[in-house]
Design an enzyme around this catalytic site. Structure first.
Site, short mmCIF file in Angstrom:
data_model
loop_
_atom_site.label_atom_id
_atom_site.label_comp_id
_atom_site.label_asym_id
_atom_site.label_seq_id
_atom_site.Cartn_x
_atom_site.Cartn_y
_atom_site.Cartn_z
N ARG A 12 54.62 38.07 29.25
CA ARG A 12 56.02 37.95 28.89
C ARG A 12 56.74 39.28 29.50
O ARG A 12 58.05 39.29 29.98
CB ARG A 12 56.42 37.62 27.51
CG ARG A 12 58.00 37.61 27.06
CD ARG A 12 57.73 37.06 25.55
NE ARG A 12 59.07 36.98 25.39
CZ ARG A 12 59.80 37.76 24.30
NH1 ARG A 12 58.96 38.71 23.50
NH2 ARG A 12 60.99 37.52 23.83
N HIS A 45 60.01 39.43 32.02
CA HIS A 45 61.28 39.89 31.66
C HIS A 45 61.69 41.35 32.30
O HIS A 45 62.82 41.38 32.85
CB HIS A 45 61.12 40.40 30.18
CG HIS A 45 61.54 39.20 29.37
ND1 HIS A 45 62.39 39.40 28.18
CD2 HIS A 45 60.88 38.12 28.82
CE1 HIS A 45 62.50 38.40 27.45
NE2 HIS A 45 61.32 37.43 27.97
N GLY A 100 64.69 42.69 39.32
CA GLY A 100 63.17 42.62 39.89
C GLY A 100 62.34 43.39 39.56
O GLY A 100 62.40 43.92 38.37
N ASP A 149 60.29 46.08 39.05
CA ASP A 149 60.55 47.57 39.14
C ASP A 149 60.24 48.41 37.92
O ASP A 149 60.61 49.70 38.07
CB ASP A 149 61.85 47.69 39.76
CG ASP A 149 62.89 47.63 38.53
OD1 ASP A 149 62.58 46.82 37.53
OD2 ASP A 149 64.10 47.93 38.71
N SER A 170 61.44 48.46 35.20
CA SER A 170 62.79 48.78 34.50
C SER A 170 63.02 48.63 33.11
O SER A 170 63.13 49.14 32.07
CB SER A 170 64.16 48.28 35.01
OG SER A 170 63.95 47.05 35.11
N GLU A 189 67.07 48.21 28.92
CA GLU A 189 66.71 46.61 28.75
C GLU A 189 65.92 46.50 27.48
O GLU A 189 66.18 45.41 26.83
CB GLU A 189 66.24 46.09 29.90
CG GLU A 189 66.87 46.43 31.33
CD GLU A 189 65.90 46.16 32.53
OE1 GLU A 189 64.95 45.18 32.42
OE2 GLU A 189 66.27 46.32 33.83
N ASN A 224 64.67 41.26 24.11
CA ASN A 224 63.42 42.25 24.45
C ASN A 224 62.85 42.78 23.05
O ASN A 224 61.70 43.44 23.51
CB ASN A 224 63.64 43.15 25.52
CG ASN A 224 64.05 42.49 26.96
OD1 ASN A 224 63.54 41.35 27.20
ND2 ASN A 224 64.88 43.04 27.79
N HIS A 282 54.04 29.46 28.45
CA HIS A 282 54.09 29.30 27.06
C HIS A 282 52.61 28.63 26.33
O HIS A 282 52.65 28.48 25.16
CB HIS A 282 55.34 28.42 26.58
CG HIS A 282 56.33 29.14 26.74
ND1 HIS A 282 57.82 28.85 26.38
CD2 HIS A 282 56.94 30.66 26.74
CE1 HIS A 282 58.73 29.81 26.41
NE2 HIS A 282 58.13 30.81 26.52
N THR A 283 51.82 28.59 27.33
CA THR A 283 50.47 27.94 26.73
C THR A 283 49.96 29.07 25.83
O THR A 283 49.06 29.00 25.22
CB THR A 283 49.54 27.48 27.81
OG1 THR A 283 48.23 27.24 27.07
CG2 THR A 283 49.09 28.76 28.88
N ASP A 304 51.30 26.23 21.31
CA ASP A 304 50.22 25.05 21.20
C ASP A 304 49.11 25.33 20.62
O ASP A 304 48.96 26.50 19.88
CB ASP A 304 49.89 24.62 22.71
CG ASP A 304 48.91 25.48 23.87
OD1 ASP A 304 48.42 26.33 22.74
OD2 ASP A 304 49.07 25.53 24.77
N THR A 359 46.23 26.24 21.16
CA THR A 359 45.20 27.30 21.53
C THR A 359 45.89 28.29 22.00
O THR A 359 46.08 28.70 23.20
CB THR A 359 44.26 26.75 22.67
OG1 THR A 359 45.15 26.42 23.68
CG2 THR A 359 43.36 25.69 22.20
N ASP A 365 45.79 27.21 29.18
CA ASP A 365 45.37 25.81 29.48
C ASP A 365 46.52 24.81 29.70
O ASP A 365 47.50 25.53 29.65
CB ASP A 365 44.32 25.31 28.51
CG ASP A 365 44.94 25.30 26.86
OD1 ASP A 365 46.07 25.14 26.73
OD2 ASP A 365 44.24 25.76 26.05
#
Length: 316
Positions: free
Chosen positions: A63, A67, A73, A75, A77, A89, A95, A192-193, A237, A239, A244
């Site tokens: 994640r 983000h 980009g 970088d 940041s 940020e 965040n 998001h698994t 999910d 797991t 997966d």
């Protein structure tokens, strides 16, 4: 699984040979092989040790990479702290739940001791996410390195992050603005698994009226979770620490946690992709790793456009 991992490495090689000329933006495979040959082993060992102690960090590292790359980009940041003259940020509402900063600091400290001023924080974030995916059972892939660290980190830039309330059409549009197809967007959503969502991100689905795209039993599950307050966590999910295809199977059962998850099963442009990934995990792995390599190349800094920070939390 082994076939998917082999093909992932092959795919990375194909990207180099077919138009993704990493040298054009200052990146290359094995960038640190001569100037910091222990960079990869040090990072891998440190990240692996941290994940063994806390498997939930895998989702956090992936994640963080997203983000970081989505805003200005890839970088680094996202790592910069706010100052008295600038809100960074990481202090954006979207965040505040990010984790893993101490691990990035630990890797950076070791690499600075080994080869000062060589390995960028942006590369550490990208490589840590790659290791997290592989460690949790996902595809093994390689990425080019040589990113430089950016000097800009402003809270207002984060308003361009995709919101959990976006529908599929909005997601297709915003990902398209960053150069991703609808299929690549669905593949990246498959991250998001791993991990959880907090009640504050999905409680709007539970009233006025209850979101009809949810299975009724699952809506009761989410309501029970939210009885614990806004910070109560619901796994995406079954797991939460394994990479997966179960996330896509959950969408088929109308058990997507966020509205932005479940909406992928309600739009004809994305539903077929969800069905393919739910049925064929190897296909998901291949598409995910290709999309991750592409994401890791978003607006990278090179040369004088960036720096290699001595401390990931502040510019030099």
């Amino acid at each position: 699984m082994a076939l998917a991992n082999f093909l992932g490495v092959f795919l990375s090689m194909e990207l180099i040979a077919s138009g993704h000329r990493f040298g054009a933006n200052g990146l290359s495979m094995n960038y640190y092989v001569f100037n910091c040959p222990l960079a990869e082993p040090i990072l891998r060992n440190t990240v692996t040790s941290a994940l063994q102690s806390d498997p939930t960090l895998a989702a956090a590292l992936v994640r963080m990479h997203f983000h970081d790359c989505w805003i200005q980009g890839c970088d680094g940041s996202i790592l910069l702290e706010s100052t008295k003259d600038n809100k960074a940020e990481k202090d954006s509402p979207g965040n505040l739940s990010l984790r893993g900063f101490k691990l990035i600091d630990d890797v950076k400290e070791q690499l600075e001791n080994q080869c000062p001023g060589v390995v960028s924080c942006a590369d550490i974030v990208a490589m840590a996410a790659r290791e997290a995916v592989a460690w949790s059972g996902g595809p093994v892939y390689d990425i080019p390195t040589g990113r430089k660290d950016g000097r800009r980190s402003k809270i207002e830039d984060t308003f361009n992050l995709p919101f959990p309330t976006f529908n599929a059409s909005e997601l297709i549009r915003v990902f398209g603005q960053r150069g991703f197809s609808a299929q690549e967007m669905v593949a990246l959503s498959g991250a998001h698994t791993l991990g959880v969502a907090r009640c504050s991100s999905f409680k709007n689905r539970l009233s006025n009226p209850i979101d009809p795209t949810m299975d009724s039993d699952f809506s009761r599950t989410l309501s029970k979770t939210c009885s614990g307050g806004d910070n109560a966590e619901q796994p995406f999910d079954i797991t939460r620490n394994n990479f997966d295809g179960f996330y896509f199977q959950a969408l088929q059962r109308k058990a997507g946690v966020l509205f932005s998850d479940q909406t992928l099963y309600g739009n004809p442009k994305t539903k077929a992709v969800v069905n393919n990934y739910a049925l064929n995990q190897a296909m998901f792995f291949l598409d995910f790793q290709q999309a991750m390599v592409k994401m890791s190349l978003l607006d990278v800094k090179e040369g004088s456009k960036g720096e290699v920070r001595a401390d990931c939390r502040k510019i030099n």
